[in-house]
Design a protein around this motif. Structure first.
Motif, mmCIF file in Angstrom:
data_model
loop_
_atom_site.group_PDB
_atom_site.id
_atom_site.type_symbol
_atom_site.label_atom_id
_atom_site.label_comp_id
_atom_site.label_asym_id
_atom_site.label_seq_id
_atom_site.Cartn_x
_atom_site.Cartn_y
_atom_site.Cartn_z
ATOM 1 N N ASN A 1 30.567 -18.545 66.565
ATOM 2 C CA ASN A 1 31.920 -18.380 67.105
ATOM 3 C C ASN A 1 31.879 -17.935 68.558
ATOM 4 O OD1 ASN A 1 32.149 -17.612 63.991
ATOM 5 N ND2 ASN A 1 34.120 -18.461 64.645
ATOM 6 N N LEU A 2 30.989 -17.012 68.877
ATOM 7 C CA LEU A 2 30.898 -16.534 70.262
ATOM 8 C C LEU A 2 30.547 -17.670 71.206
ATOM 9 C CD1 LEU A 2 29.038 -13.111 69.819
ATOM 10 C CD2 LEU A 2 31.469 -13.485 70.255
ATOM 11 N N ALA A 3 29.709 -18.599 70.757
ATOM 12 C CA ALA A 3 29.272 -19.708 71.608
ATOM 13 C C ALA A 3 30.178 -20.926 71.503
ATOM 14 C CB ALA A 3 27.840 -20.104 71.245
ATOM 15 N N GLY A 4 31.062 -20.952 70.522
ATOM 16 C CA GLY A 4 31.978 -22.081 70.368
ATOM 17 C C GLY A 4 31.360 -23.326 69.768
ATOM 18 N N ILE A 5 30.175 -23.196 69.172
ATOM 19 C CA ILE A 5 29.497 -24.369 68.623
ATOM 20 C C ILE A 5 29.913 -24.616 67.172
ATOM 21 C CG2 ILE A 5 27.498 -24.009 70.125
ATOM 22 C CD1 ILE A 5 26.038 -23.034 67.480
ATOM 23 N N PRO A 6 29.671 -25.823 66.651
ATOM 24 C CA PRO A 6 30.008 -26.081 65.242
ATOM 25 C C PRO A 6 28.971 -25.495 64.302
ATOM 26 C CG PRO A 6 29.008 -28.031 66.207
ATOM 27 C CD PRO A 6 29.157 -27.031 67.327
ATOM 28 N N ALA A 7 29.424 -25.118 63.130
ATOM 29 C CA ALA A 7 28.529 -24.567 62.109
ATOM 30 C C ALA A 7 29.162 -24.796 60.751
ATOM 31 C CB ALA A 7 28.283 -23.077 62.345
ATOM 32 N N MET A 8 28.342 -24.922 59.733
ATOM 33 C CA MET A 8 28.873 -25.135 58.398
ATOM 34 C C MET A 8 28.013 -24.444 57.363
ATOM 35 S SD MET A 8 27.819 -29.139 57.698
ATOM 36 C CE MET A 8 28.696 -29.246 56.144
ATOM 37 N N SER A 9 28.609 -24.187 56.205
ATOM 38 C CA SER A 9 27.866 -23.655 55.076
ATOM 39 C C SER A 9 27.883 -24.696 53.970
ATOM 40 C CB SER A 9 28.493 -22.352 54.567
ATOM 41 O OG SER A 9 27.776 -21.855 53.443
ATOM 42 N N VAL A 10 26.713 -24.997 53.440
ATOM 43 C CA VAL A 10 26.588 -25.894 52.306
ATOM 44 C C VAL A 10 25.910 -25.116 51.188
ATOM 45 C CG1 VAL A 10 24.388 -26.834 53.143
ATOM 46 C CG2 VAL A 10 25.759 -28.170 51.549
ATOM 47 N N PRO A 11 26.375 -25.231 49.944
ATOM 48 C CA PRO A 11 25.780 -24.446 48.858
ATOM 49 C C PRO A 11 24.286 -24.734 48.707
ATOM 50 C CG PRO A 11 27.844 -25.431 48.147
ATOM 51 C CD PRO A 11 27.524 -26.042 49.468
ATOM 52 N N SER A 12 23.501 -23.675 48.540
ATOM 53 C CA SER A 12 22.052 -23.840 48.338
ATOM 54 C C SER A 12 21.655 -23.394 46.943
ATOM 55 C CB SER A 12 21.262 -23.069 49.404
ATOM 56 O OG SER A 12 21.571 -21.694 49.387
ATOM 57 N N GLY A 13 22.605 -23.475 46.013
ATOM 58 C CA GLY A 13 22.311 -23.109 44.633
ATOM 59 C C GLY A 13 22.775 -21.709 44.313
ATOM 60 N N LEU A 14 22.169 -21.142 43.265
ATOM 61 C CA LEU A 14 22.546 -19.815 42.792
ATOM 62 C C LEU A 14 21.409 -18.836 43.004
ATOM 63 C CD1 LEU A 14 24.218 -20.846 39.406
ATOM 64 C CD2 LEU A 14 25.278 -20.650 41.663
ATOM 65 N N SER A 15 21.761 -17.626 43.390
ATOM 66 C CA SER A 15 20.754 -16.586 43.584
ATOM 67 C C SER A 15 20.058 -16.296 42.260
ATOM 68 C CB SER A 15 21.417 -15.315 44.115
ATOM 69 O OG SER A 15 20.531 -14.224 44.078
ATOM 70 N N ASP A 16 18.738 -16.144 42.310
ATOM 71 C CA ASP A 16 17.998 -15.891 41.068
ATOM 72 C C ASP A 16 18.077 -14.435 40.613
ATOM 73 O OD1 ASP A 16 16.323 -14.592 42.843
ATOM 74 O OD2 ASP A 16 14.709 -16.070 42.721
ATOM 75 N N ASP A 17 18.757 -13.576 41.401
ATOM 76 C CA ASP A 17 18.856 -12.187 40.948
ATOM 77 C C ASP A 17 20.237 -11.813 40.412
ATOM 78 O OD1 ASP A 17 18.648 -10.874 44.375
ATOM 79 O OD2 ASP A 17 20.214 -12.012 43.372
ATOM 80 N N ASP A 18 21.261 -12.675 40.615
ATOM 81 C CA ASP A 18 22.554 -12.360 40.001
ATOM 82 C C ASP A 18 23.323 -13.603 39.554
ATOM 83 O OD1 ASP A 18 23.517 -13.398 42.399
ATOM 84 O OD2 ASP A 18 24.117 -11.461 43.220
ATOM 85 N N GLY A 19 22.760 -14.783 39.788
ATOM 86 C CA GLY A 19 23.401 -16.011 39.339
ATOM 87 C C GLY A 19 24.628 -16.419 40.118
ATOM 88 N N LEU A 20 24.838 -15.839 41.296
ATOM 89 C CA LEU A 20 26.004 -16.153 42.115
ATOM 90 C C LEU A 20 25.627 -17.105 43.250
ATOM 91 C CD1 LEU A 20 27.611 -12.604 42.269
ATOM 92 C CD2 LEU A 20 28.456 -14.586 40.990
ATOM 93 N N PRO A 21 26.606 -17.841 43.793
ATOM 94 C CA PRO A 21 26.315 -18.854 44.816
ATOM 95 C C PRO A 21 25.761 -18.271 46.109
ATOM 96 C CG PRO A 21 28.483 -19.199 43.858
ATOM 97 C CD PRO A 21 28.017 -17.859 43.386
ATOM 98 N N VAL A 22 24.925 -19.089 46.752
ATOM 99 C CA VAL A 22 24.330 -18.773 48.053
ATOM 100 C C VAL A 22 24.600 -19.958 48.979
ATOM 101 C CG1 VAL A 22 22.195 -18.218 49.297
ATOM 102 C CG2 VAL A 22 22.518 -17.418 46.948
#
Length: 505
Positions: free
Chosen positions: A444-465
């Protein structure tokens, strides 16, 4: 309970346009889903049943008449973050200050969605005036994460992300000032994209921090996000910061990336955002998921190298001076004199007293905190030491990005240091809450594009990463190509698409 529609937006659009199913039927199914599960999720602040069905009927009528669809997503239902103005629906920004306000005009994003035949189901919940990382700061109650309703969905676009994860909408629009699209995407197992600053018009986007705010697409797949991106992006003469450059061919890039070949693509792992030597502040399962994602990029043929961006370690501090300063200025307009909440106007009170009481009762604790910090940072005698210094750090962060992109095509990092945390856990610890944006703020500070794509579920709580992918300004096509290739490889390795594992309430 109504069976949720789990088809992607692209799949739904294809069936609607082929006449296999009507937009009205699809829209009604999503409205029924909202009616059944949103009491538990609280993703929507306002549902526009009449308007949504009217749009769906127009799309169906055009298709029946043999007319081409208005866009590749015509007829597909969407949730719109309640920070974008809508002339026929309330726009509250999650605040009591604007409770019941119906704007006299549409945001450019709202108008483009209408022109594209996208069905707007209603307005989604958010942290008040987009200030927060958990959607707990809404005056209308927190949004719950569909994966675990005792946890947050991230913020400030938590309503938009939760609506996707709960199958209440096929896609949605969020805004991202310091990670407010990407971090909820990571915490709900969905895709979230912050376009290049100026790539999507800010006209009608109620401003929090004018030099940082950016609307963008939220979806369950990379292709869906790309198709939505192309609808809302483009130059707008009503926004003085709007870029005149052509919209990058992101849908074509997503389709190309889905072929799964990243040979020749140079990927940089940002060492300052990869957990450090001891992973301080990073959840172990998040780091393991990130490491696995990087390995998968290598397997796809990408050349992976470590890249250092030393000034990123100061980005969080700089952001929490710049954003509150701009917030202090932007929110001065909410003075109870022209519109919005007015308290204490008994006919004898002074204008100053009415303003004071209205702002006291209309703004929540986090908004007040940021206004106070920002006003102090802009005050005489402190401007150079705080706001001015933060802007200098911003320049150094941008230089770090520029140097990195001389070596690589895209940069990657975890999207958030942790998975979704319990509702209430950080409300009394602002610094812990702010650290949720550690990885997302530099873009955001640099104004560049960025995205988040799911990388599966954490192996320590089963929640998305989430895996964060960043690209140079106006190089969203590179970002989407890598994301789509990774998404396909991730699903092939799991034996099924992640969307099949999204919670079905």
């Amino acid at each position: 309970m109504t069976e949720p529609i789990t088809l992607t937006a692209a799949e739904l659009a294809s069936r609607i346009h082929a006449g296999e199913v009507s937009s009205v039927a699809v829209t009604k199914a999503h409205l029924e889903r909202i009616g059944e599960v949103d009491k538990e999720i609280n993703a929507f602040l306002h549902v526009d049943t009449e308007g949504a069905l009217a749009t769906a009927e127009r799309v169906d009528a055009d298709i029946a008449a043999g007319n081409p669809p208005a866009s590749p997503l015509a007829g597909v239902p969407l949730g719109l973050k309640d920070v974008l103005t809508t002339s026929g629906q309330p726009t509250t920004c999650g605040s009591r200050t604007l409770e019941g306000w119906i704007p006299p005009y549409d945001a450019t994003v709202t108008r483009k969605l209408a022109e594209a035949g996208v069905v707007v189901l209603g307005k989604t919940n958010m942290d008040e005036f987009a200030m927060g990382s958990s959607t707990e700061n809404s005056a209308y109650g927190p949004t719950a994460n569909p994966w675990d309703t005792t946890r947050v969905p991230g913020g400030s676009s938590g309503g938009s992300a939760a609506a996707l994860a709960a199958f209440e909408a096929a896609m949605s629009i969020g805004t991202d000032t310091g990670g407010s699209i990407r971090q909820p995407g990571a915490m709900t197992g969905t895709v979230g994209v912050k376009p290049t600053y100026g790539g999507v018009s800010r006209y009608g986007l109620v401003a929090f921090s004018s030099s940082l705010d950016q609307a963008g697409p939220c979806a369950r797949t990379v292709l869906d996000a790309a198709l939505l991106h192309e609808i809302i992006a483009g130059h707008d003469p009503l926004d003085s910061t709007s870029l005149a450059a052509p919209v990058p061919p992101v849908a074509a890039a997503a389709r190309s990336g889905a072929e799964g070949d990243l040979r020749g693509v140079r990927v940089g792992v940002v060492s300052e955002l990869a957990g450090g030597e001891h992973g301080d502040g990073y959840q172990a399962g998040v780091l393991r998921s990130f490491s696995s994602a990087v390995d998968r990029l290598r397997e796809l043929g990408a050349e992976v190298m470590e890249v250092s961006c030393p000034y990123f370690r100061y980005a969080l501090a700089a952001y929490y001076l710049i954003a509150p300063s701009e917030c202090s200025s932007n929110l001065a307009r909410f003075d109870a004199m022209r519109y919005g909440l007015r308290v204490g106007d008994d006919g004898s009170a002074s204008a100053e007293r009415v303003m004071s009481r209205s702002r006291e009762e209309g703004f929540g604790a986090e908004v007040k905190r940021r206004i106070i910090v920002g006003t102090y940072a802009l005050s005489a005698g402190y401007y150079d030491a705080y706001y001015g210094s933060a802007q200098q750090v911003r320049t150094l962060v941008t230089r770090d990005f520029n140097a990195a992109y001389e070596q690589v095509d895209v940069l990657v990092s975890p999207t958030a240091p942790t998975t979704a945390f319990p509702i209430g856990e950080r409300v009394d610890d602002p610094m812990a809450m702010y650290r949720a944006d550690l990885c997302t703020i530099p873009a955001n500070l640099a104004g560049i594009p960025a995205m988040s794509v799911p990388s599966g579920l954490s192996d320590d709580d089963g929640l998305p990463v989430g895996l964060q992918i960043m690209a140079p300004a106006l190089a969203e096509d590179s970002m989407y190509r890598v994301a789509a290739a990774y998404e396909r490889a991730r699903d092939e390795a799991a034996g099924s698409a992640l969307t099949e594992h999204l919670p079905q309430l």
